[in-house]
Write a protein that holds these residues in place. Structure first.
Motif, PDB file in Angstrom:
ATOM      1  N   THR A  14       0.830  -1.210   0.000  1.00  0.00           N
ATOM      2  CA  THR A  14       0.000   0.000   0.000  1.00  0.00           C
ATOM      3  C   THR A  14       0.866   1.262   0.000  1.00  0.00           C
ATOM      4  O   THR A  14       0.513   2.250  -0.647  1.00  0.00           O
ATOM      5  N   ASP A  15       2.005   1.216   0.685  1.00  0.00           N
ATOM      6  CA  ASP A  15       2.919   2.365   0.668  1.00  0.00           C
ATOM      7  C   ASP A  15       3.448   2.613  -0.745  1.00  0.00           C
ATOM      8  O   ASP A  15       3.547   3.756  -1.198  1.00  0.00           O
ATOM      9  N   LEU A  17       2.029   1.679  -3.647  1.00  0.00           N
ATOM     10  CA  LEU A  17       0.937   2.183  -4.489  1.00  0.00           C
ATOM     11  C   LEU A  17       0.689   3.665  -4.235  1.00  0.00           C
ATOM     12  O   LEU A  17       0.476   4.438  -5.173  1.00  0.00           O
ATOM     13  N   LEU A  18       0.722   4.050  -2.968  1.00  0.00           N
ATOM     14  CA  LEU A  18       0.513   5.453  -2.616  1.00  0.00           C
ATOM     15  C   LEU A  18       1.630   6.320  -3.183  1.00  0.00           C
ATOM     16  O   LEU A  18       1.380   7.396  -3.733  1.00  0.00           O
ATOM     17  N   LEU A  19       2.873   5.855  -3.070  1.00  0.00           N
ATOM     18  CA  LEU A  19       4.013   6.611  -3.580  1.00  0.00           C
ATOM     19  C   LEU A  19       3.932   6.795  -5.085  1.00  0.00           C
ATOM     20  O   LEU A  19       4.143   7.903  -5.608  1.00  0.00           O
ATOM     21  N   THR A  21       1.245   6.639  -7.019  1.00  0.00           N
ATOM     22  CA  THR A  21       0.104   7.490  -7.352  1.00  0.00           C
ATOM     23  C   THR A  21       0.410   8.965  -7.104  1.00  0.00           C
ATOM     24  O   THR A  21       0.125   9.821  -7.945  1.00  0.00           O
ATOM     25  N   VAL A  22       0.996   9.260  -5.963  1.00  0.00           N
ATOM     26  CA  VAL A  22       1.333  10.649  -5.639  1.00  0.00           C
ATOM     27  C   VAL A  22       2.382  11.190  -6.604  1.00  0.00           C
ATOM     28  O   VAL A  22       2.281  12.327  -7.090  1.00  0.00           O
ATOM     29  N   THR A 151      -4.663   8.205 -11.616  1.00  0.00           N
ATOM     30  CA  THR A 151      -4.024   9.338 -10.943  1.00  0.00           C
ATOM     31  C   THR A 151      -4.803  10.637 -11.123  1.00  0.00           C
ATOM     32  O   THR A 151      -4.599  11.582 -10.378  1.00  0.00           O
ATOM     33  N   PRO A 157      -5.953   8.342  -4.829  1.00  0.00           N
ATOM     34  CA  PRO A 157      -4.967   8.633  -3.779  1.00  0.00           C
ATOM     35  C   PRO A 157      -5.555   8.573  -2.379  1.00  0.00           C
ATOM     36  O   PRO A 157      -4.895   8.114  -1.441  1.00  0.00           O
ATOM     37  N   PHE A 160      -5.879   4.873  -1.443  1.00  0.00           N
ATOM     38  CA  PHE A 160      -4.582   4.278  -1.139  1.00  0.00           C
ATOM     39  C   PHE A 160      -4.043   4.780   0.207  1.00  0.00           C
ATOM     40  O   PHE A 160      -3.422   4.027   0.958  1.00  0.00           O
ATOM     41  N   THR A 161      -4.286   6.062   0.509  1.00  0.00           N
ATOM     42  CA  THR A 161      -3.855   6.608   1.801  1.00  0.00           C
ATOM     43  C   THR A 161      -4.585   5.921   2.942  1.00  0.00           C
ATOM     44  O   THR A 161      -3.972   5.518   3.942  1.00  0.00           O
ATOM     45  N   ALA A 164      -3.271   2.372   3.336  1.00  0.00           N
ATOM     46  CA  ALA A 164      -1.950   2.343   3.975  1.00  0.00           C
ATOM     47  C   ALA A 164      -2.067   2.571   5.477  1.00  0.00           C
ATOM     48  O   ALA A 164      -1.433   1.869   6.280  1.00  0.00           O
TER      49      ALA A 164
END
Length: 199
Positions: A14-15, A17-19, A21-22, A151, A157, A160-161, A164
């Motif tokens: 999850t970290d 995926l978040l990274l 996406t951001v 995105t 986002p 995903f946040t 996470a």
């Protein structure tokens, strides 16, 4: 122990995926800011990446793919066989990616293009003027359109946040429960593998 390992993998996924996406969201935002000629497009060094949302160019391009378009192309260099990206004459907010089948000139001497999707043998009814042309395709990115579309959606986002945070919370809860069951207590600030037994 197995559940902790699985939760650590979930946290890492999850970290990541978040990274991603951001990072993509920031890159798209920066690309839109730096392009004055095509304000609606994310642009880097005269190139833009656009998602394919229909199957009209299959099998060359499939829904969910992305195309890299050269926005600096001179329309005089476009020839039959090239795949171009152009603004729809009916819907100015929509861009179409089709193959050029013929090149002509209108009454004013401007170039006009006959286009067609690879999925059909029929040509498009409307001619494309050189002023509608946004760019010429230079590469296909399989499945990249899915990530690109994700995105641009603010929900992704946020999801995903939340995922996470929940994964990290579940991992911490699992570790605390394990410590309690084992009758051990960790000194504040001590690494997880160092434990003090109650006396």
């Amino acid at each position: 122990m197995t559940s902790n390992r699985a939760l650590r993998v979930l946290c890492g996924t999850t970290d990541l995926l978040l990274l991603v996406t951001v990072t993509l969201s920031l890159a798209l935002f920066a690309g839109r800011l730096t392009d004055g000629e095509h304000p609606g497009l994310p642009t880097w060094f005269g190139r833009s990446v656009l998602a394919v949302t229909s199957g009209s160019m299959a099998p060359t391009l499939r829904t969910g793919d992305a195309v890299v378009a050269d926005l600096t192309v001179d329309t005089a260099e476009i020839t039959p066989g090239d795949v171009i990206v152009y603004v729809s004459a009916v819907r100015p907010d929509m861009m179409i990616t089709h193959r050029v089948t013929a090149v002509d000139a209108d009454g004013d001497g401007d170039r006009v293009f006959t286009t067609s999707g690879d999925a059909t043998s029929m040509v498009d009814t409307a001619m494309v003027s050189e002023h509608q042309v946004v760019g010429r395709m230079t590469a296909r990115l399989p499945f990249a359109g899915v990530a690109l579309a994700a995105t641009t959606d603010a929900v992704v986002p946020i999801a995903f946040t939340a995922a996470a945070l929940l994964a990290h919370l579940a991992l911490q809860t699992s570790r605390s429960t394990t410590d309690h069951i084992n009758g051990t207590r960790r000194r504040p600030g001590a690494p997880l593998h160092q434990k003090d037994h109650d006396t």
